[in-house]
Design a protein around this motif. Sequence first.
Motif, PDB file in Angstrom:
ATOM      1  N   LEU A 451       0.860  -1.187   0.000  1.00  0.00           N
ATOM      2  CA  LEU A 451       0.000   0.000   0.000  1.00  0.00           C
ATOM      3  C   LEU A 451       0.898   1.238   0.000  1.00  0.00           C
ATOM      4  O   LEU A 451       1.743   1.401   0.869  1.00  0.00           O
ATOM      5  CB  LEU A 451      -0.922   0.007   1.217  1.00  0.00           C
ATOM      6  N   GLY A 452       0.722   2.091  -0.973  1.00  0.00           N
ATOM      7  CA  GLY A 452       1.540   3.304  -1.053  1.00  0.00           C
ATOM      8  C   GLY A 452       2.850   3.110  -1.795  1.00  0.00           C
ATOM      9  O   GLY A 452       3.592   4.067  -2.008  1.00  0.00           O
ATOM     10  N   PHE A 453       3.146   1.870  -2.222  1.00  0.00           N
ATOM     11  CA  PHE A 453       4.444   1.631  -2.862  1.00  0.00           C
ATOM     12  C   PHE A 453       4.502   2.188  -4.283  1.00  0.00           C
ATOM     13  O   PHE A 453       5.551   2.630  -4.738  1.00  0.00           O
ATOM     14  CB  PHE A 453       4.755   0.123  -2.872  1.00  0.00           C
ATOM     15  N   ARG A 454       3.370   2.175  -4.994  1.00  0.00           N
ATOM     16  CA  ARG A 454       3.402   2.623  -6.393  1.00  0.00           C
ATOM     17  C   ARG A 454       3.891   4.069  -6.504  1.00  0.00           C
ATOM     18  O   ARG A 454       4.735   4.401  -7.326  1.00  0.00           O
ATOM     19  CB  ARG A 454       2.010   2.482  -7.030  1.00  0.00           C
ATOM     20  N   THR A 455       3.368   4.948  -5.631  1.00  0.00           N
ATOM     21  CA  THR A 455       3.796   6.360  -5.672  1.00  0.00           C
ATOM     22  C   THR A 455       5.275   6.473  -5.345  1.00  0.00           C
ATOM     23  O   THR A 455       6.019   7.213  -6.014  1.00  0.00           O
ATOM     24  CB  THR A 455       2.966   7.177  -4.656  1.00  0.00           C
TER      25      THR A 455
END
Length: 612
Positions: A451-455
């Motif tokens: 969660l939040g890794f893509r950004t």
Amino acid sequence: MADREDIINIAVIAHVDAGKSTLVDAFLRQSDVFRENEEVVDCVMDSNDLERERGITIYSKNCSVIHDGVKINIVDTPGHADFSSEVERIIRTVDTVILLVDASEGPMPQTRFVLSKALEIGLKPILLINKIDKKDQRAEEVVDEVYELFLDLNATDEQLDFPILYGVAREGKVSRELDDNSENIEPLFETILEHTKTYPNLDEEPVKMQVSALAYDDYIGRLGIGRIYQGVLRQGDSYIRVNTDGIEHKETISNLFVYKGLSRTPVKEAHSGDIVVISGMPDLSIGDTICDPMHVEAMPHIPIEEPTLSMNFNVNKSPFAGRSGKYVTSRNIKERLEKELEVNVGLKVEPTESADCFKVSGRGELHISILIENMRREGYELAVSKPEVILHKDENGVKVEPLEEVVCLMPEQYSGTIINALNLRKGTMVNMEEENGYVRLTYEAPTRGLLGFRTQFINETHGEGTLVRRVSGYIPYLGEILQRMLGAMISTDTGTAMTYALWNLQERGALFIGPQTEVYEGMIIGESARNIDMDVNPLKNKKLTAIRSSGRDEAMLLTPPRVFSLEEALEWINDDELVEVTPDSIRIRKKGLTAQDRRALYREKMSAASRG
């Protein structure tokens, strides 16, 4: 009775961005579906506004072409893992699949998923290696990788004997050999007709049709889309609908459509093998079987993969609530979610203890954020919580969580940072390959840690990396995983942000707002440079006197604010924060708007944790 056409149903399946919609364009263009003077947009099947903006297919869609007297129904499927439930159902209605694989990237995690579903039900795929015009194409290696993938998925000898074609879908060219010169997709049409038998004529059998997809029409209501497995379906006739619980209902088909080109064409009757659209059954659902009243026999239930993520949809109660939205009450939100459930079977909606809050579960962040984006465009306002991973217990009572396969492709200089980031998120490296200055990492990591890794990945690779994820199974719960490392800047007042205040604040972190932005107490206006939340006043203006006037100061240059998309905002927030979504804004706020509220919520959280 109208003459029955020979029918073949095909689905185009692939990883996201492999060229599925572009290939369907080529089918349509080279089958005289469009008039000579008709202006045709690229990816004509991606008709939804969000699909056009994002360049991805979200909803599976049907069309048909006629070739050598055979009607070929084509289904364009989504490639993103979050919409895999669409692919699962659609594959059951087709006779073969065209597996599209990028000549450079090779098979990706989602390729494995869609291919496994096709092989499970006994389909014999056609392999098309696309984008062979790329400079870094490695088509022959990719073919070997696809063979390995087939073997891994326990393909039968018959399935392993698949035809291989090479093409550039964007140019509408497909050839049988890598170095052949072809000017059209005729070799693909020929291969489909050679490789796949037309559907047998079962018109004399009792009617049997299964609903594999749903749609909605403002004028005629709920629509069911599916294949007629046997018999002839007629408009105005009565049939027995057997739902997934085995309960029988007598229903009448009020409208019957088949696909001709891109159009849904009304017909009086449709024959075995064809994909049709029916209306007149308000309670129709996925997996329902439409049977002859004299021969009632339900088809096997269509299983849908369980959701992996959930979010809370709350009524927007911020000080700016109701300024731009038309639908702001819990009743409005409840009705809209119920309407979505009619067509979006991968979604699950549950009530909570509060009447103003609904728990919405889906296959991933994108799956749920597409719904939120559609709602805000329709005039809804809501506040959404941080995505939470849905945990389960296995047969031994052990708590388990979803595990994802992650493939990262990036320039070599960024690989160390990404490896470190994935390790911190409790990921395990499976493979690492280097080629032409690029590194390809394959990791297994818990969904919670991603969660939040893509950004972070996009920022760390300066937009040059490619990230692909797919849920691959479940593992025992891995314990606590670090959340966002940096704190938030929280406004202490309500009003209009001033340049002078922001100029002083930008030294303390990254701002999310610019001058003259309206803010309220408890709204997050930036990211702190330290690992603590900071209460700040963005309204403070410079005191003007006769000696010190604004004109004599040096110009106050502000760094452009960081503007979040909806997905980025959902990835950024922590458990004590919400994303406020309205038709004209996306704001981030604390659940407790005042410092006192936040302290009370923190005490509640700590006492709940101590109780276990």
